[in-house]
Design an enzyme around this catalytic site. Structure first.
Site, PDB file in Angstrom:
ATOM      1  N   GLN A 183      -3.500   6.540  19.536  1.00 30.69           N
ATOM      2  CA  GLN A 183      -4.814   7.183  19.538  1.00 30.69           C
ATOM      3  C   GLN A 183      -5.058   7.941  18.229  1.00 30.69           C
ATOM      4  O   GLN A 183      -6.162   7.906  17.675  1.00 30.69           O
ATOM      5  CB  GLN A 183      -4.932   8.152  20.712  1.00 30.69           C
ATOM      6  CG  GLN A 183      -5.134   7.496  22.056  1.00 30.69           C
ATOM      7  CD  GLN A 183      -5.524   8.491  23.119  1.00 30.69           C
ATOM      8  OE1 GLN A 183      -6.652   8.975  23.158  1.00 30.69           O
ATOM      9  NE2 GLN A 183      -4.592   8.809  23.991  1.00 30.69           N
TER      10      GLN A 183
ATOM     11  N   ASP B  37      -2.416  21.382  32.855  1.00 30.67           N
ATOM     12  CA  ASP B  37      -2.985  21.329  31.503  1.00 30.67           C
ATOM     13  C   ASP B  37      -3.243  22.763  31.051  1.00 30.67           C
ATOM     14  O   ASP B  37      -4.098  23.452  31.609  1.00 30.67           O
ATOM     15  CB  ASP B  37      -4.284  20.520  31.499  1.00 30.67           C
ATOM     16  CG  ASP B  37      -4.766  20.181  30.093  1.00 30.67           C
ATOM     17  OD1 ASP B  37      -4.410  20.909  29.141  1.00 30.67           O
ATOM     18  OD2 ASP B  37      -5.496  19.182  29.948  1.00 30.67           O
TER      19      ASP B  37
ATOM     20  N   ARG C  82      -3.992  23.702  27.851  1.00 26.64           N
ATOM     21  CA  ARG C  82      -4.618  23.733  26.530  1.00 26.64           C
ATOM     22  C   ARG C  82      -5.878  24.591  26.500  1.00 26.64           C
ATOM     23  O   ARG C  82      -6.617  24.658  27.469  1.00 26.64           O
ATOM     24  CB  ARG C  82      -4.947  22.304  26.089  1.00 26.64           C
ATOM     25  CG  ARG C  82      -3.726  21.480  25.756  1.00 26.64           C
ATOM     26  CD  ARG C  82      -4.074  20.029  25.464  1.00 26.64           C
ATOM     27  NE  ARG C  82      -4.489  19.314  26.670  1.00 26.64           N
ATOM     28  CZ  ARG C  82      -4.754  18.009  26.698  1.00 26.64           C
ATOM     29  NH1 ARG C  82      -4.644  17.286  25.586  1.00 26.64           N
ATOM     30  NH2 ARG C  82      -5.124  17.424  27.824  1.00 26.64           N
TER      31      ARG C  82
END
Length: 215
Positions: A86, A143, A145
């Site tokens: 990616q 998650d 983040r």
């Protein structure tokens, strides 16, 4: 490219209210193209690297990728994730577009849990847990983040609204919540392997990622 004298002025004067500081800027030739590399740092030491190609102009409709650091995928070529492919696809996309930003987000290894914890989660996955269950079993967020610093970097670069290269709807919502409209979402190629197929399915089925073509 910003000259050294101009850089010193920006460090002191530009966007004093932003939670990031521009530390340095240099030309960075790579196999995916030649970029302006701008290094930023937060007060807590977290760093960001903005790889910019072309003239961002009025800052509208800029092709952008927010790429979370992944040592295993980006550097070691791990087949357990699709991060490395990616990253390179995004760099090649902004090179082909002639204008855009790939923002590399340090400190976001393993969706923010860190490298050592990610390896511990891998061990649980080898025992049959998926990537969500492994984090929960370790008492960690699925998650962790935060994109506040990333948005601050985009603002410093003059980015106003974006075409975002991502499969993750959370990144779209995070930018829009911080006042950066996402005009469109662009898919990246999905690097599906035998080793990451369950991981990709979990991101699609449990985390809402848009992953066209995943078996």
């Amino acid at each position: 490219m910003t000259h050294t004298a101009d850089l010193g002025s920006r460090l002191q004067d530009a966007h004093p209210s932003l939670p990031v500081v521009l530390v340095g800027e240099a030309r960075l030739p790579t196999t995916s193209g030649t970029f302006r590399a701008l290094a930023y740092r937060q007060a807590d030491g977290v760093e960001y690297l903005a790889l910019v190609t072309g003239d961002l102009g009025d800052g509208h409709d800029v092709l952008v990728r927010l790429h979370s650091e992944c040592l295993t995928g980006d550097v070691l070529g791990s087949l357990r994730c699709d991060c490395g492919p990616q990253l390179h696809a995004a760099l090649e996309a902004i090179t082909a577009e002639g204008r855009g930003v790939v923002l590399y987000l340090r400190g976001q290894e393993g969706r923010g849990i860190g490298l050592a914890e990610k390896i511990a989660a891998y061990a649980l996955q080898e025992q049959g847990r998926d990537t969500v269950e492994a984090n929960v079993d370790l008492g960690l967020p699925v998650d962790a983040r935060d994109y506040t610093g990333a948005v601050a970097v985009l603002r410093d670069l003059g980015v106003r609204d974006v075409e975002l290269m991502t499969h993750n709807p959370v990144k779209v919502r995070a930018l829009e919540a911080h006042g950066v409209p996402v005009l469109r979402r662009r898919d990246l190629p999905v690097a599906q392997t035998v080793d990451n197929l369950r991981y990709l399915r979990t991101k699609r089925d449990r985390m809402g990622h848009e992953l066209p073509g995943v078996d």
